[in-house]
Scaffold this active site. Structure first.
Site, PDB file in Angstrom:
ATOM      1  N   HIS A  26       0.827  -1.205   0.000  1.00 40.47           N
ATOM      2  CA  HIS A  26       0.000   0.000   0.000  1.00 40.47           C
ATOM      3  C   HIS A  26       0.865   1.260   0.000  1.00 40.47           C
ATOM      4  CE1 HIS A  26      -3.794  -2.259   1.551  1.00 40.47           C
ATOM      5  NE2 HIS A  26      -3.712  -2.235   0.238  1.00 40.47           N
ATOM      6  N   HIS A  69      -0.379  -8.838   0.957  1.00 35.50           N
ATOM      7  CA  HIS A  69      -1.425  -8.936   1.973  1.00 35.50           C
ATOM      8  C   HIS A  69      -2.067 -10.328   2.035  1.00 35.50           C
ATOM      9  CE1 HIS A  69      -1.276  -4.826   0.214  1.00 35.50           C
ATOM     10  NE2 HIS A  69      -1.137  -4.516   1.476  1.00 35.50           N
ATOM     11  N   HIS A 127     -10.142  -4.926   4.844  1.00 34.81           N
ATOM     12  CA  HIS A 127      -8.710  -4.868   4.562  1.00 34.81           C
ATOM     13  C   HIS A 127      -8.315  -6.142   3.815  1.00 34.81           C
ATOM     14  CE1 HIS A 127      -4.347  -4.928   5.125  1.00 34.81           C
ATOM     15  NE2 HIS A 127      -4.440  -3.620   5.304  1.00 34.81           N
ATOM     16  N   GLU A 149      -5.800  -8.050   3.827  1.00 31.15           N
ATOM     17  CA  GLU A 149      -5.241  -9.131   4.643  1.00 31.15           C
ATOM     18  C   GLU A 149      -6.352  -9.888   5.354  1.00 31.15           C
ATOM     19  OE1 GLU A 149      -2.597  -9.877   8.607  1.00 31.15           O
ATOM     20  OE2 GLU A 149      -2.057  -8.111   7.404  1.00 31.15           O
ATOM     21  N   CYS A 183       2.956  -8.523  13.540  1.00 28.83           N
ATOM     22  CA  CYS A 183       4.309  -8.847  13.074  1.00 28.83           C
ATOM     23  C   CYS A 183       5.362  -7.987  13.773  1.00 28.83           C
ATOM     24  CB  CYS A 183       4.400  -8.714  11.559  1.00 28.83           C
ATOM     25  SG  CYS A 183       4.588  -7.032  10.961  1.00 28.83           S
ATOM     26  N   SER A 210      -2.863   2.259   4.080  1.00 26.79           N
ATOM     27  CA  SER A 210      -1.887   1.381   4.733  1.00 26.79           C
ATOM     28  C   SER A 210      -2.250   1.251   6.208  1.00 26.79           C
ATOM     29  CB  SER A 210      -0.473   1.958   4.590  1.00 26.79           C
ATOM     30  OG  SER A 210       0.417   1.344   5.492  1.00 26.79           O
ATOM     31  N   SER A 217       5.460   0.107   4.384  1.00 23.29           N
ATOM     32  CA  SER A 217       5.474   0.057   2.927  1.00 23.29           C
ATOM     33  C   SER A 217       5.980   1.363   2.305  1.00 23.29           C
ATOM     34  CB  SER A 217       4.072  -0.265   2.394  1.00 23.29           C
ATOM     35  OG  SER A 217       3.090   0.547   3.003  1.00 23.29           O
TER      36      SER A 217
END
Length: 318
Positions: free
Chosen positions: A48, A82, A132, A134, A203, A231, A276
């Protein structure tokens, strides 16, 4: 007569910018272009960030939202960092497309967790943001009805899961660490037997960048986050900055968007970048500030990142 610029001290949060998953995804597109030539098709923005996407477009990447937009010309199709629902690679295989999966390995880990819980008969609670990519990808690993999305603490308190079924939870990788901890605490209080991941799913890059912005926010009159409005991890950085003591936090995509007058009256500001956003865009923001201020820079680093994810093996060119 030379007019002296006002002084401005900049705290550069570290780590900031590209994470290993983003770096890997971009390299997959670049390597595919190098090996197979243009065009290379990418389903959804690879990451993104418009600067990154437009740079890859200039090299010959074509971004699409659905595989139906991709012609049967034998050129590679790449899935974004994603992740995608299982139906996407299934459609690509049915059409005999050559596809490469740029899903971040840490997102793939969440997919495997979801499948493991489902195989053990558990209903999955996914902590994340509706819509989203993901979240769409993770929910799409399992059959309809097998996952319930939990977006916030209020939803966690109101949740009514299926009766008589064991529960498990997993999370989107780019959430606010503090918000997620609150939601997990509510779920564990309501459902003491709920199963969670062995290691938190947010993460390392998201966690580190939020810790870094916390370390500069309380010292800053203003925090600038370099990142895109779509993002998730960048939006969370702005929110974390405001909650951690910064009187104001703003997001810009690059230096050209920034009015340096925003820092008028500030003695110290913090700058960070979403996972990103390339470092070049941070340097653009600094350059814009130097147009108006005498800038001094202090690096504030809370962690060192040395994780590298290898790109997948690609088909030999005939």
């Amino acid at each position: 007569m030379t007019v002296q610029k006002p002084r401005l001290h900049v705290l550069l949060a570290g780590p900031r910018g590209f994470c290993a998953g983003v770096d890997r995804a971009i390299k997959i597109v670049e390597e595919a272009l190098k090996r197979h030539g243009a065009p290379v098709y990418v389903r959804h923005e690879i990451v993104h960030n418009r600067f990154v996407v437009e740079g890859l477009e200039r090299q010959g990447a074509i971004f699409v939202e659905e595989l139906s937009e991709v012609p049967d010309d034998g050129q590679p199709v790449i899935f974004s960092a994603h992740g995608v629902p299982k139906s996407v690679p299934a459609e690509a295989a049915q059409r005999e497309m050559y596809f490469l999966d740029a899903t971040c390995p840490l997102v793939s880990k969440v997919h495997r967790e979801a499948e493991r819980h489902h195989a053990r008969g558990r209903h999955l609670l996914l902590i994340g943001h509706a819509g989203h990519p993901e979240v769409v990808g993770t929910m799409g690993q399992l059959s309809d009805g097998a996952v319930t999305l939990v977006e916030d603490a209020e939803a966690a308190r109101a949740l009514q899961p299926p009766a008589g079924v064991e529960l498990a939870y997993t999370t989107q990788t780019t959430l606010s660490v503090d918000d997620t901890a609150e939601i997990v605490a509510i779920l564990r209080d309501r459902f003491p037997a709920i199963e969670g991941p062995a290691k938190e799913d947010i993460c390392y890059a998201t966690t580190n960048r939020q810790a870094a912005v916390k370390s500069v926010a309380a010292r800053s009159d203003l925090v600038i986050v370099v990142g895109a409005p779509n993002s998730s991890n960048s939006v969370r950085l702005r929110e974390v900055a405001e909650r951690s003591g910064a009187p104001r936090a703003v997001m810009v995509q690059r230096g050209a968007e920034l009015d340096p007058a925003i820092a008028d009256g500030c003695a110290t500001i913090g700058i960070t970048a979403g996972a990103s956003a390339p470092e070049l865009l941070v340097q653009e923001v600094l350059a814009r500030l130097r147009d108006r201020f005498e800038v001094s820079v202090e690096e504030v680093t809370v962690a060192t990142e040395d994780i590298v994810f290898r790109i997948p093996r690609m088909r030999a060119v005939a």
